[in-house]
Design an enzyme around this catalytic site. Sequence first.
Site, PDB file in Angstrom:
ATOM      1  N   ASN A 124      58.496  38.104  43.921  1.00 17.92           N
ATOM      2  CA  ASN A 124      58.720  37.394  45.181  1.00 17.92           C
ATOM      3  C   ASN A 124      59.545  36.167  44.853  1.00 17.92           C
ATOM      4  O   ASN A 124      59.154  35.371  43.997  1.00 17.92           O
ATOM      5  CB  ASN A 124      57.369  37.029  45.813  1.00 17.92           C
ATOM      6  CG  ASN A 124      57.407  35.747  46.625  1.00 17.92           C
ATOM      7  OD1 ASN A 124      56.720  34.796  46.308  1.00 17.92           O
ATOM      8  ND2 ASN A 124      58.214  35.711  47.658  1.00 17.92           N
ATOM      9  N   MET A 152      62.517  36.398  51.556  1.00 18.48           N
ATOM     10  CA  MET A 152      61.371  36.315  50.640  1.00 18.48           C
ATOM     11  C   MET A 152      60.429  37.498  50.899  1.00 18.48           C
ATOM     12  O   MET A 152      60.543  38.195  51.879  1.00 18.48           O
ATOM     13  CB  MET A 152      60.619  34.996  50.840  1.00 18.48           C
ATOM     14  CG  MET A 152      61.470  33.773  50.600  1.00 18.48           C
ATOM     15  SD  MET A 152      61.872  33.545  48.862  1.00 18.48           S
ATOM     16  CE  MET A 152      60.383  32.722  48.301  1.00 18.48           C
ATOM     17  N   CYS A 153      59.494  37.646  50.019  1.00 17.84           N
ATOM     18  CA  CYS A 153      58.617  38.801  50.076  1.00 17.84           C
ATOM     19  C   CYS A 153      57.183  38.321  49.891  1.00 17.84           C
ATOM     20  O   CYS A 153      56.923  37.129  49.800  1.00 17.84           O
ATOM     21  CB  CYS A 153      58.969  39.775  48.956  1.00 17.84           C
ATOM     22  SG  CYS A 153      60.735  40.123  48.865  1.00 17.84           S
ATOM     23  N   GLN A 154      56.263  39.251  49.865  1.00 18.74           N
ATOM     24  CA  GLN A 154      54.883  38.885  49.550  1.00 18.74           C
ATOM     25  C   GLN A 154      54.325  39.831  48.500  1.00 18.74           C
ATOM     26  O   GLN A 154      54.667  41.018  48.468  1.00 18.74           O
ATOM     27  CB  GLN A 154      54.022  38.895  50.813  1.00 18.74           C
ATOM     28  CG  GLN A 154      54.432  37.787  51.786  1.00 18.74           C
ATOM     29  CD  GLN A 154      53.246  37.120  52.485  1.00 18.74           C
ATOM     30  OE1 GLN A 154      52.080  37.423  52.229  1.00 18.74           O
ATOM     31  NE2 GLN A 154      53.550  36.194  53.363  1.00 18.74           N
TER      32      GLN A 154
END
Lengths: 255, 255
Positions: free
Chosen positions: B108, B1-3
């Site tokens: 995201n 996952m990312c932000q």
Amino acid sequence: MCQLLGMNAKTPTDLTFSFTGFAQRAGKTGDHVDGWGIAFFEEHGVRHFVDHDSAIRSPIAEVIRNYPIKSTNVIAHIRKATQGVVSLPNCHPFVRELWGNYWVFAHNGDLKDYKPRLHGHFHPVGTTDSEHAFCWIMQELCKSHVGVPSIREMTLTLRELAARISPYGTFNFLLSNGDALWAHATTSLFYLERQWPFSRATLSDEDLSIDFSERNGRDDQTAIVVTAPLTQDEHWTPFASGELKVFVDGVHQNL
Amino acid sequence: MCQLLGMNAKTPTDLTFSFTGFAQRAGKTGDHVDGWGIAFFEEHGVRHFVDHDSAIRSPIAEVIRNYPIKSTNVIAHIRKATQGVVSLPNCHPFVRELWGNYWVFAHNGDLKDYKPRLHGHFHPVGTTDSEHAFCWIMQELCKSHVGVPSIREMTLTLRELAARISPYGTFNFLLSNGDALWAHATTSLFYLERQWPFSRATLSDEDLSIDFSERNGRDDQTAIVVTAPLTQDEHWTPFASGELKVFVDGVHQNL
């Protein structure tokens, strides 16, 4: 008018030496103070930096001069505004995506009364003749090929397109998709190839020299294309007017 | 996952405070170390920085943290790779041109088995599900409108498109063309509006606080959208799942 700098290399190579000399022309040894930009290909990805400040004052240009970004294809531009105001959307190089490739374009020169109809999917964001010409080239490439053509086919198409724009004025340009560097001259463009055995080079615009033999190996090959020669002690070959050349793996191709 | 981190402001505003806290999540208070990127709109021009290094090590991120680039719309992203290798073409945000506007997108989440046919003029350069989704959105926008629609019409179209992608997984995204910031949440997105009278804020990820009342006037208004609240002492509003919000001039619009 503006100035152009391009690099095409066989192996990822940094451009800090050449960019340091080139950036001096943005206020110190030249008056190209109305913005600058540079795009680095890493495989098919692009790092794209533009700034409407001058390349000798900009903090981001300082990073580029000092932080060795390694790339196989680079296009840089310093601007002295002729058409279009000094603003970020008018800074070269411009980037568009076509066929899943990014295409990077920078122009030096002035096109008079050049406003071909753009009926395709590429439209300028800024107000320069240069971005209009780039959008027209992208539109025509899109009509000429169904996918990324071979470098030879692409070169032939670009020669035809450049010849259709050239009558409108000065059309020195650089174009790359990360696989090759295309360069077209109307007035002033020079190139050189650096390869084994490498030698020492001294910048024309700054008191700085470098011994490329200490930093490069037998496999390294780099071609540099620029508006006016960057070094005093290397052999720069001028383009003929109307000539479009292509560079692959750091070498000029006879296509 | 990312932000994700987004800003929409009425007047050109720098994001150094928020980006400093956000960048800590790239290795210090989070493990989002597989690249980062940020895009700043200045009118309709874009400064676009991407790096496959992490945002706390990258020399370019250091410039962004220290050099106040003033912008009305910003989209930033730090990546923890789920689909697609760690490489420059896979770094968000992505940029495309449509109708003479640049469109900037960051995502995201994770989309499973999502490969709609791309029959238009937008194709991914990298290998992420995110860029594929962005190209599909651009293709569908291009079919839905003949030119840049009003913000209201654009919002309605984006709601329909987001609802068609959302069943494939987690689809938190930010999108901007420089006029507005659109944000869609599946799982986690928060926003706040800063306006007069401004107060003090303290970062959650770094020992740093700022008194916005010393730097802003009555006319300044800023909205911040982020994956997880950036400050301890401000009121962050969570998005509902499936919600798409739009921000103009630093204020959430009831559209």
